[in-house]
Write a protein that holds these residues in place. Structure first.
Motif, PDB file in Angstrom:
ATOM      1  N   LEU A  68       0.797  -1.227   0.000  1.00  0.00           N
ATOM      2  CA  LEU A  68       0.000   0.000   0.000  1.00  0.00           C
ATOM      3  C   LEU A  68       0.828   1.275   0.000  1.00  0.00           C
ATOM      4  O   LEU A  68       0.473   2.244  -0.668  1.00  0.00           O
ATOM      5  CB  LEU A  68      -0.962  -0.003   1.197  1.00  0.00           C
ATOM      6  CG  LEU A  68      -2.042  -1.088   1.188  1.00  0.00           C
ATOM      7  CD1 LEU A  68      -2.933  -0.961   2.414  1.00  0.00           C
ATOM      8  CD2 LEU A  68      -2.879  -1.007  -0.091  1.00  0.00           C
ATOM      9  N   TRP A  69       1.896   1.324   0.772  1.00  0.00           N
ATOM     10  CA  TRP A  69       2.675   2.561   0.798  1.00  0.00           C
ATOM     11  C   TRP A  69       4.161   2.357   0.531  1.00  0.00           C
ATOM     12  O   TRP A  69       4.973   3.214   0.816  1.00  0.00           O
ATOM     13  CB  TRP A  69       2.471   3.331   2.109  1.00  0.00           C
ATOM     14  CG  TRP A  69       2.711   2.539   3.357  1.00  0.00           C
ATOM     15  CD1 TRP A  69       3.894   2.300   3.979  1.00  0.00           C
ATOM     16  CD2 TRP A  69       1.719   1.902   4.163  1.00  0.00           C
ATOM     17  NE1 TRP A  69       3.719   1.543   5.110  1.00  0.00           N
ATOM     18  CE2 TRP A  69       2.370   1.297   5.249  1.00  0.00           C
ATOM     19  CE3 TRP A  69       0.325   1.792   4.072  1.00  0.00           C
ATOM     20  CZ2 TRP A  69       1.691   0.581   6.233  1.00  0.00           C
ATOM     21  CZ3 TRP A  69      -0.348   1.075   5.053  1.00  0.00           C
ATOM     22  CH2 TRP A  69       0.336   0.492   6.110  1.00  0.00           C
ATOM     23  N   GLY A  70       4.504   1.212  -0.024  1.00  0.00           N
ATOM     24  CA  GLY A  70       5.854   0.996  -0.507  1.00  0.00           C
ATOM     25  C   GLY A  70       6.922   0.894   0.558  1.00  0.00           C
ATOM     26  O   GLY A  70       8.073   1.300   0.315  1.00  0.00           O
ATOM     27  N   GLU A  71       6.573   0.345   1.730  1.00  0.00           N
ATOM     28  CA  GLU A  71       7.574   0.165   2.784  1.00  0.00           C
ATOM     29  C   GLU A  71       8.586  -0.886   2.350  1.00  0.00           C
ATOM     30  O   GLU A  71       8.240  -1.855   1.665  1.00  0.00           O
ATOM     31  CB  GLU A  71       6.893  -0.257   4.089  1.00  0.00           C
ATOM     32  CG  GLU A  71       7.825  -0.344   5.287  1.00  0.00           C
ATOM     33  CD  GLU A  71       8.443   1.002   5.610  1.00  0.00           C
ATOM     34  OE1 GLU A  71       9.561   1.265   5.101  1.00  0.00           O
ATOM     35  OE2 GLU A  71       7.806   1.783   6.344  1.00  0.00           O
ATOM     36  N   GLN A  72       9.844  -0.698   2.718  1.00  0.00           N
ATOM     37  CA  GLN A  72      10.866  -1.709   2.450  1.00  0.00           C
ATOM     38  C   GLN A  72      10.530  -2.984   3.230  1.00  0.00           C
ATOM     39  O   GLN A  72      10.138  -2.912   4.394  1.00  0.00           O
ATOM     40  CB  GLN A  72      12.242  -1.190   2.862  1.00  0.00           C
ATOM     41  CG  GLN A  72      12.737  -0.025   2.026  1.00  0.00           C
ATOM     42  CD  GLN A  72      13.011  -0.433   0.583  1.00  0.00           C
ATOM     43  OE1 GLN A  72      13.510  -1.511   0.307  1.00  0.00           O
ATOM     44  NE2 GLN A  72      12.674   0.470  -0.347  1.00  0.00           N
ATOM     45  N   TRP A  73      10.695  -4.134   2.607  1.00  0.00           N
ATOM     46  CA  TRP A  73      10.244  -5.368   3.240  1.00  0.00           C
ATOM     47  C   TRP A  73      11.007  -5.666   4.526  1.00  0.00           C
ATOM     48  O   TRP A  73      10.440  -6.164   5.493  1.00  0.00           O
ATOM     49  CB  TRP A  73      10.333  -6.538   2.263  1.00  0.00           C
ATOM     50  CG  TRP A  73      11.727  -7.052   1.994  1.00  0.00           C
ATOM     51  CD1 TRP A  73      12.554  -6.656   1.006  1.00  0.00           C
ATOM     52  CD2 TRP A  73      12.423  -8.074   2.721  1.00  0.00           C
ATOM     53  NE1 TRP A  73      13.739  -7.352   1.053  1.00  0.00           N
ATOM     54  CE2 TRP A  73      13.691  -8.229   2.095  1.00  0.00           C
ATOM     55  CE3 TRP A  73      12.116  -8.862   3.824  1.00  0.00           C
ATOM     56  CZ2 TRP A  73      14.628  -9.142   2.559  1.00  0.00           C
ATOM     57  CZ3 TRP A  73      13.053  -9.787   4.291  1.00  0.00           C
ATOM     58  CH2 TRP A  73      14.293  -9.917   3.660  1.00  0.00           C
ATOM     59  N   ARG A  74      12.287  -5.328   4.582  1.00  0.00           N
ATOM     60  CA  ARG A  74      13.055  -5.568   5.809  1.00  0.00           C
ATOM     61  C   ARG A  74      12.540  -4.690   6.948  1.00  0.00           C
ATOM     62  O   ARG A  74      12.442  -5.129   8.095  1.00  0.00           O
ATOM     63  CB  ARG A  74      14.536  -5.299   5.556  1.00  0.00           C
ATOM     64  CG  ARG A  74      15.220  -6.304   4.629  1.00  0.00           C
ATOM     65  CD  ARG A  74      16.698  -6.027   4.544  1.00  0.00           C
ATOM     66  NE  ARG A  74      17.385  -6.979   3.684  1.00  0.00           N
ATOM     67  CZ  ARG A  74      17.543  -6.828   2.378  1.00  0.00           C
ATOM     68  NH1 ARG A  74      17.030  -5.753   1.768  1.00  0.00           N
ATOM     69  NH2 ARG A  74      18.179  -7.739   1.665  1.00  0.00           N
ATOM     70  N   CYS A  75      12.205  -3.440   6.621  1.00  0.00           N
ATOM     71  CA  CYS A  75      11.666  -2.520   7.624  1.00  0.00           C
ATOM     72  C   CYS A  75      10.280  -2.989   8.080  1.00  0.00           C
ATOM     73  O   CYS A  75       9.949  -2.929   9.275  1.00  0.00           O
ATOM     74  CB  CYS A  75      11.594  -1.108   7.066  1.00  0.00           C
ATOM     75  SG  CYS A  75      11.023   0.122   8.243  1.00  0.00           S
ATOM     76  N   ALA A  76       9.454  -3.459   7.143  1.00  0.00           N
ATOM     77  CA  ALA A  76       8.122  -3.958   7.486  1.00  0.00           C
ATOM     78  C   ALA A  76       8.211  -5.161   8.415  1.00  0.00           C
ATOM     79  O   ALA A  76       7.452  -5.276   9.384  1.00  0.00           O
ATOM     80  CB  ALA A  76       7.357  -4.315   6.216  1.00  0.00           C
ATOM     81  N   VAL A  77       9.145  -6.058   8.147  1.00  0.00           N
ATOM     82  CA  VAL A  77       9.341  -7.216   9.015  1.00  0.00           C
ATOM     83  C   VAL A  77       9.777  -6.776  10.408  1.00  0.00           C
ATOM     84  O   VAL A  77       9.301  -7.286  11.423  1.00  0.00           O
ATOM     85  CB  VAL A  77      10.383  -8.172   8.396  1.00  0.00           C
ATOM     86  CG1 VAL A  77      10.812  -9.235   9.408  1.00  0.00           C
ATOM     87  CG2 VAL A  77       9.816  -8.840   7.152  1.00  0.00           C
ATOM     88  N   ALA A  78      10.683  -5.791  10.462  1.00  0.00           N
ATOM     89  CA  ALA A  78      11.177  -5.312  11.762  1.00  0.00           C
ATOM     90  C   ALA A  78      10.044  -4.778  12.616  1.00  0.00           C
ATOM     91  O   ALA A  78       9.952  -5.094  13.809  1.00  0.00           O
ATOM     92  CB  ALA A  78      12.241  -4.229  11.531  1.00  0.00           C
ATOM     93  N   TRP A  79       9.158  -3.966  12.019  1.00  0.00           N
ATOM     94  CA  TRP A  79       8.110  -3.318  12.805  1.00  0.00           C
ATOM     95  C   TRP A  79       6.925  -4.230  13.083  1.00  0.00           C
ATOM     96  O   TRP A  79       6.340  -4.180  14.166  1.00  0.00           O
ATOM     97  CB  TRP A  79       7.643  -2.040  12.094  1.00  0.00           C
ATOM     98  CG  TRP A  79       8.608  -0.920  12.301  1.00  0.00           C
ATOM     99  CD1 TRP A  79       9.627  -0.545  11.490  1.00  0.00           C
ATOM    100  CD2 TRP A  79       8.655  -0.046  13.437  1.00  0.00           C
ATOM    101  NE1 TRP A  79      10.326   0.504  12.036  1.00  0.00           N
ATOM    102  CE2 TRP A  79       9.738   0.843  13.224  1.00  0.00           C
ATOM    103  CE3 TRP A  79       7.893   0.081  14.591  1.00  0.00           C
ATOM    104  CZ2 TRP A  79      10.073   1.830  14.144  1.00  0.00           C
ATOM    105  CZ3 TRP A  79       8.216   1.072  15.505  1.00  0.00           C
ATOM    106  CH2 TRP A  79       9.302   1.929  15.276  1.00  0.00           C
ATOM    107  N   GLN A  80       6.530  -5.057  12.134  1.00  0.00           N
ATOM    108  CA  GLN A  80       5.332  -5.873  12.325  1.00  0.00           C
ATOM    109  C   GLN A  80       5.627  -7.221  12.980  1.00  0.00           C
ATOM    110  O   GLN A  80       4.884  -7.653  13.863  1.00  0.00           O
ATOM    111  CB  GLN A  80       4.642  -6.102  10.967  1.00  0.00           C
ATOM    112  CG  GLN A  80       4.246  -4.827  10.252  1.00  0.00           C
ATOM    113  CD  GLN A  80       3.300  -3.968  11.085  1.00  0.00           C
ATOM    114  OE1 GLN A  80       2.578  -4.456  11.943  1.00  0.00           O
ATOM    115  NE2 GLN A  80       3.300  -2.669  10.828  1.00  0.00           N
TER     116      GLN A  80
END
Length: 224
Positions: free
Chosen positions: A94-106
């Motif tokens: 949806l908003w183009g977050e980097q996948w590594r960053c998305a994994v870190a936060w979620q």
């Protein structure tokens, strides 16, 4: 902390672990098959978040604070989908977050934050707080825990009146769990909800409480 525990040569791994537990002063046996993966998960979380948690988009921070894990009969399947896969992939799509960053936060920051918040119910709320309803049991009322867990920190009340669906005597703005149930009550999907009456609450508190004022005390009846 108990004294040093002697471990005999040739002891099995199970005996070594039991001796280690006693040396640390634990009363109950540690479930090492669960504890070891949890520890490794935390180690991986620290490494991953140190390298990939920043920079982060603001949408990820907002989404991270409002995603709730599903707790239903097929817990493991829904947990995998709603706790890991959907929160992570939605941010990427949806908003183009980097996948590594998305994994870190979620998968790490959000999940472990929720995980440790829930653990405070049976740790901090058993050690700190007051017991206005029953001073003879361990659980206590703890506002910090109630805030962290969205309403589950009024633990003395919950154990004094386990049938009360609110798990608290009073309305609390952070008690999203009760608000969620009330929403389904309004829709007609939740029904036969039981509550403790003011007479029951005041009666038990007067007999067994530690003297902490109640939120809704009843005036004492006196004979003229």
């Amino acid at each position: 902390m108990s004294g040093k525990v002697d471990i005999k040569p040739g002891s099995s791994i199970s005996e070594i672990l039991r001796g280690f537990e006693k040396q640390l002063g634990f009363k109950n046996e540690i479930k090492w098959s669960t504890a070891i993966p949890i520890v490794l998960y935390h180690v991986l979380a620290v490494y991953w978040c140190y390298h990939y948690a920043f920079p982060v988009k603001w949408q990820t921070l907002l989404f991270e604070t409002n995603t709730i894990s599903a707790i239903v009969i097929y817990f493991n399947y829904f947990k995998l989908m709603f706790c890991y896969i959907l929160p992570t992939t939605l941010g990427i799509w949806l908003w183009g977050e980097q996948w590594r960053c998305a994994v870190a936060w979620q998968c790490f920051i959000r999940f472990l934050g929720m995980f440790h918040s829930e653990l405070t119910v049976n740790s901090l709320a058993h050690a700190y707080g007051y017991r206005p309803y029953n001073k003879n049991i361990i659980p206590r009322e703890n506002r910090f825990v109630a805030t962290c867990t969205l309403g589950e920190g009024w633990h003395n009340y919950h154990h004094a009146f386990p049938f009360d669906y609110k798990a608290a005597e009073h309305f609390d703005a952070f008690n999203f769990c009760t608000t969620f149930i009330n929403g389904f009550k309004w829709l007609g999907w939740a029904y036969d909800l039981r509550e403790a009456t003011p007479q029951m609450i005041n009666g038990l508190a007067n007999r067994l409480g530690d003297g902490t004022p109640l939120h809704y005390p009843l005036a004492e009846q006196t004979d003229d």
